[in-house]
Design an enzyme around this catalytic site. Structure first.
Site, short mmCIF file in Angstrom:
data_model
loop_
_atom_site.label_atom_id
_atom_site.label_comp_id
_atom_site.label_asym_id
_atom_site.label_seq_id
_atom_site.Cartn_x
_atom_site.Cartn_y
_atom_site.Cartn_z
N GLU A 12 0.81 -1.22 0.00
CA GLU A 12 0.00 0.00 0.00
C GLU A 12 0.84 1.27 0.00
O GLU A 12 0.47 2.28 -0.60
CB GLU A 12 -0.96 0.00 1.20
N PHE A 19 -6.10 -0.07 5.49
CA PHE A 19 -4.83 -0.03 4.75
C PHE A 19 -4.71 1.22 3.88
O PHE A 19 -3.65 1.50 3.35
CB PHE A 19 -4.70 -1.30 3.89
N ASP A 78 -14.32 -10.23 10.01
CA ASP A 78 -12.85 -10.15 10.03
C ASP A 78 -12.31 -9.59 11.35
O ASP A 78 -11.16 -9.79 11.71
CB ASP A 78 -12.32 -9.32 8.87
N ARG A 86 -18.67 -2.33 3.21
CA ARG A 86 -18.77 -3.69 2.66
C ARG A 86 -20.21 -4.19 2.52
O ARG A 86 -20.55 -4.80 1.52
CB ARG A 86 -17.98 -4.64 3.56
#
Lengths: 317, 282
Positions: A61, A86, A120, A170
């Protein structure tokens, strides 16, 4: 309370993917970079149509952000894509020096922001990104609320000169804004005019604010709901006008209460027209694994929390 | 300004070294050691090797670009840009002072002509240079991108992300150079965190690796000319350039102690006595 309905649910990241494709069609200088998350960022359609304008950078990144800064020097308009975590915390110094301080026309596009990333867990659920990005001088920070608004925002930032942080999510969420809306950076959207309390909401929390407004209406409370999609620059005029009218404020965001939208509004109000406020936000903690719905409930980010905050703040008028 | 022969380039290098010492002396801060070590390289680049336009357009389309990743050697960069015609050399006296465009580390923020990116926080310049090189390829622009990096700077991990990316993606319009002076703030690189065999490392990553003596004007000009002939062949070019920190001022040579230290008045005089004024002090 103005009626909002939806016939379909979609993820805001798909709105980004659709917006990127359209921005690419409108301007040949638009290019995209991705750090091994093409599927998650919904970039496949752009890549299919413009294979020569896509750069796969791999899981790197820092390199991606600085390469994007370099691309602007040749007149390109680079859109970088990875998860919000990120896109910000991992590359803060790269954004600070090579993008913000250097005033490069980079669009940092961040998916999977906030708790609604879900299972996650906290390593990936950044709740500090709005704060990190809004502290950078010259950075525009946008957090759209549904598919259509995210698509429109993506097209709008391609036409805007300067660094932008675009935050989206998401999960599949209701699509309730107009498909042909014109997105104006820095201009708040009046969701519902009301007289008793001002609810300022951003991102996924706008739909929760609408649900809360409906419940409040049943109890005779007339809530004004304003969507602050652009956290920086803040639409100060709209915020002050509403706060002066209703005399109390609730802010709603899928972010830490420190550093987010609520903090920006509190600063504005305290220096202009001190107003009682409540904050519907994550209370300075990390998230955890779970479904988006479970997490929003556990961390105090659903419509019932907004209703409670409204009742509490109205007593302080 | 273009200097055709190496004799004139050497004379310009002497002037730039005078500027560096005077600039750092006047504000009693800055980084003379690395600046003096890289003077010959930057003079060769800006006065002979690169095709560039001092009227300055940020997008740099149609011209060669240079990116300084180790931004702390700003004194040499500022002096070279001034003598190249990007701005008047009288501005060099404002280095590191309040309200100056010549910030401690280079920045676009003050709109100083010739600077295309801020640098100073180490490890970012190779990625930026690759991005600019990719833009040139997309624009079908045949000109080249040059970049300079410190050897100690290679301890920053981002360099290796960039080093992995460029060969894999055939970024062959890029000539990067490492200033191998073997010194960093806390001492010799071999003592702080050894770089081991940089030739083997960059070769293994897929670069076309060359070597040069960065303090021999004839040598560095020849190396840069050679590097240009190696572009366009599917690999980025890496020059491992041996230099001596503090080159040109005897008491500064070869020691990390002059990485970020300014000379006192007596040391200034001593240094200027070793460096001929050739193109006019600012």
């Amino acid at each position: 309370m103005k009626k909002y309905t939806y016939t379909e649910s979609k993820d805001t990241r798909s709105g980004f993917g659709a917006g990127l494709l359209e921005a690419g069609r409108k301007n040949k200088e638009v290019v995209a970079l991705c750090a091994d998350l093409v599927g998650s960022l919904k970039m496949a359609d752009f890549i299919k149509e413009f294979p020569d304008r896509f750069i796969q950078v791999g899981i790197a990144e820092a390199n991606m952000i600085c390469m994007a800064a370099g691309l602007t020097i040749g007149g390109k308009i680079p859109f970088t894509g990875t998860f919000a975590n990120f896109s910000t915390g991992r590359v803060y110094d790269q954004i600070r020096q090579s993008v913000a301080y250097s005033n490069k026309n980079v669009k940092i596009c961040a998916s999977h922001a906030g708790l609604t990333l879900g299972e996650d867990g906290a390593t990936h659920q950044i709740l500090e990104d709005i704060g990190l990005m809004k502290m950078l001088p010259g950075m525009t920070v946008i957090n759209p609320c549904d598919y259509n608004q995210t698509k429109a925002a993506t097209i709008a930032i391609a036409e805007f000169e300067g660094p932008v942080y675009l935050r989206f999510g998401r999960p599949v969420v209701p699509v309730f804004t107009s498909p042909d809306q014109k997105f104006e950076i820095g201009k708040a959207w009046m969701v519902n005019e009301g007289a008793d309390v001002s609810i300022f909401a951003t991102g996924h929390m706008v739909w929760q604010a609408i649900l809360a407004g409906e419940k409040l209406a049943e109890e005779g409370i007339d809530a004004e709901i304003i969507n602050i999609h652009t956290i920086k620059p803040l639409d100060e005029k709209a915020v002050l006008k509403s706060a002066k009218k209703t005399g109390c404020v609730v802010t709603c965001e899928e972010h830490n209460r420190y550093g987010g939208l609520g903090e920006s509004i509190a600063q504005l109000l305290s220096t202009n027209t001190p107003t009682p406020m409540e904050f519907v936000a994550v209370n300075d903690t990390f998230g955890e694994s779970g479904t988006p719905e479970q997490l929003m409930k556990k961390y105090g980010l659903d419509s019932s929390n907004i209703v409670d905050a409204v009742k509490k703040v109205m007593k302080r008028k | 300004m273009i200097l055709e022969n190496n004799f004139d380039l050497k004379r310009m290098a002497s002037q730039v070294r005078r500027d560096i010492v005077r600039m750092v002396y006047e504000c009693q801060s800055g980084h003379p050691g690395g600046s003096l070590g890289c003077t010959d390289y930057l003079v060769a680049l800006y006065f002979k090797i690169m095709k560039h336009d001092p009227s300055f357009n940020m997008d740099g389309i149609g011209e060669d670009l240079f990116f300084l990743s180790n931004g702390h050697i700003s004194p040499v960069f500022y002096s070279v840009l001034a003598h190249s015609g990007y701005y008047d050399k009288s501005e060099l006296k404002t280095f590191r002072k309040l309200n100056s465009r010549l910030q401690g580390h280079p920045t676009t923020h003050e709109h100083l002509p010739g600077i295309r990116i801020a640098s100073g926080s180490l490890g970012q310049g190779m990625s930026v240079a690759i991005g600019a090189a990719l833009a040139k390829k997309m624009n079908k622009d045949q000109s080249l991108v040059f970049s300079l990096h410190g050897d100690g700077e290679l301890q920053e991990g981002q360099n290796w992300e960039a080093a992995m990316f460029a060969p894999f993606n055939k970024v062959d319009n890029l000539i990067s150079t490492i200033d191998v002076n073997g010194q960093q703030i806390d001492g010799p690189t071999d003592k702080v965190l050894g770089l081991l065999d940089l030739h083997e490392k960059f070769s293994a990553f897929g670069w076309d690796v060359m070597h040069a003596d960065g303090n021999d004007m004839d040598g560095i000009v020849a190396a840069l000319e050679e590097a240009k002939t190696r572009t366009g062949k599917g690999k980025p070019v890496m020059i491992l350039m041996k230099t001596e920190m503090g080159k040109g001022v005897d008491y500064m040579e070869g020691s990390h102690k002059w990485h970020g230290t300014a000379p006192n008045e007596q040391q200034l005089v001593q240094a200027l006595n070793q460096l001929e004024e050739t193109y006019g002090d600012y």
